[in-house]
Design an enzyme around this catalytic site. Structure first.
Site, mmCIF file in Angstrom:
data_model
loop_
_atom_site.group_PDB
_atom_site.id
_atom_site.type_symbol
_atom_site.label_atom_id
_atom_site.label_comp_id
_atom_site.label_asym_id
_atom_site.label_seq_id
_atom_site.Cartn_x
_atom_site.Cartn_y
_atom_site.Cartn_z
ATOM 1 N N GLY A 107 2.643 -1.107 4.430
ATOM 2 C CA GLY A 107 2.861 0.472 4.005
ATOM 3 C C GLY A 107 4.007 0.947 3.675
ATOM 4 C CB SER B 37 5.298 -1.186 12.250
ATOM 5 O OG SER B 37 4.597 0.030 12.557
ATOM 6 C CG ASN C 63 -1.880 1.283 1.352
ATOM 7 O OD1 ASN C 63 -1.880 1.867 0.306
ATOM 8 N ND2 ASN C 63 -2.384 1.471 2.510
ATOM 9 C CD1 TRP C 64 3.417 1.084 -2.992
ATOM 10 C CD2 TRP C 64 3.390 2.217 -4.884
ATOM 11 N NE1 TRP C 64 3.882 0.395 -4.071
ATOM 12 C CE2 TRP C 64 4.241 1.299 -4.998
ATOM 13 C CE3 TRP C 64 3.300 3.303 -5.938
ATOM 14 C CZ2 TRP C 64 4.746 0.821 -6.355
ATOM 15 C CZ3 TRP C 64 3.615 3.045 -6.999
ATOM 16 C CH2 TRP C 64 4.577 1.825 -7.307
ATOM 17 C CE LYS C 65 -0.059 3.595 4.854
ATOM 18 N NZ LYS C 65 -0.029 3.739 6.232
ATOM 19 C CG HIS D 27 -6.198 2.038 5.279
ATOM 20 N ND1 HIS D 27 -5.550 2.941 6.015
ATOM 21 C CD2 HIS D 27 -5.091 1.245 5.046
ATOM 22 C CE1 HIS D 27 -4.386 2.914 6.269
ATOM 23 N NE2 HIS D 27 -3.918 1.467 5.780
ATOM 24 C CD GLU E 125 -3.619 -2.227 7.662
ATOM 25 O OE1 GLU E 125 -2.451 -2.305 7.222
ATOM 26 O OE2 GLU E 125 -4.337 -1.475 6.814
ATOM 27 N N GLY F 247 2.640 2.645 11.010
ATOM 28 C CA GLY F 247 3.516 3.717 10.818
ATOM 29 C C GLY F 247 4.364 3.796 11.915
#
Ligand code: PEP
Length: 260
Positions: free
Chosen positions: A236, A215, A9-11, A97, A167, A173
């Site tokens: 991520g 993470s 997931n590149w966001k 998400h 998640e 993160g």
């Protein structure tokens, strides 16, 4: 046995198309030859028309969008429909998400999106997860409520096209050491699988892959999948570095090969 999954997931990254192309090229190189893991890449939707040109062949990674609307067209400013994205090879969609839920997306909307995306032929990656934990185990009730809101509209057959990404928001993160402990993840993965079985029966429930996200890095990926009772990972920030992402995919492949 189901194929293990590793979803990137590149966001909202990277900002420039040229950089997105570099990340994709690097990723394709890193995962070439990986057979025991299904790789799924979710770039920003606006880059799909260009990036999809580089993704070719039956064994290539699947392309995924980070959200989809629950209508095909109309007066819905800013939305993207499944019918639009599928023209650019998107066949998977992340839905619900936590970064969208934080901006107001509720369970009912997530449920509608999941149903519509599946009806349009997508594999829906439903994201769930509590914001925090307490001694009383309120996180179990929270996760159950999120799941039941979506299950309410899903038929047994839809489970063929459903993936659940657990998640926990508090673990997203961060550094590798702050990812969830694997024994806690094991319990939650079991809880999710039990809810699926109770509602739909064992066989349909077993089609659903349950993933972990939060993470995940090269240094913890193998342990999470080996000990956490999950069928793969949603990655991520580490997915923006093809080398790190490649290491994660290969770590999951090692577990997959050991479990055959
Ligand atoms: C995510 O937000 O889906 C995620 C898993 O992010 P990260 O890997 O950066 O924690």
């Amino acid at each position: 046995m189901k194929k293990k999954l590793v979803i990137a997931n590149w966001k909202m990254n990277p900002v420039k198309l040229a950089d997105a192309k570099k990340v994709l090229t690097g990723t394709l190189k890193e995962v070439a030859g990986v057979k025991a893991v299904q790789v799924v890449v979710c770039p920003p939707t606006v880059f799909l028309p260009e990036l999809s040109k580089a993704v070719k062949g039956a064994g290539a990674p699947r392309l995924c969008v980070q959200d989809l609307f629950h209508e095909g067209s109309g007066a819905y400013t800013g939305q993207t429909s499944p019918q639009m994205a599928k023209q650019f090879k998107a066949t998977w969609a992340i839905l619900g998400h936590s970064e969208r839920r934080e901006r107001g997306e509720d369970n009912e909307t997530v449920g509608r999106k999941v149903r519509y995306a599946i009806a349009e032929g997508y594999t829906a990656v439903l994201c769930i997860g509590e914001r925090e934990r307490n001694e009383e185990g309120a996180h179990y009730t929270f996760v159950r409520d999120e799941l039941e809101a979506v299950f309410a509209g899903l038929k047994r057959k839809d489970l063929e096209k459903l993936v659940i990404a657990y998640e926990p928001v508090w673990a997203i993160g961060k550094r590798a050491e702050e990812a969830m402990q694997t024994h806690e993840l094991y319990e939650m993965a079991l809880f999710i699988k039990k809810l699926l079985i109770e509602r739909y029966g064992r066989k349909p429930a077993e089609q659903v892959s349950v993933l972990y996200g939060g993470s995940v890095k090269p240094e913890n990926a193998e342990q999470i999948v080996r000990e956490g009772g999950v069928d793969g990972l949603l990655v991520g920030s580490a997915s923006l570095d093809p080398k790190q992402y490649g290491e994660i995919v290969r770590a999951v492949q090692t577990v997959a090969q050991a479990q055959v």
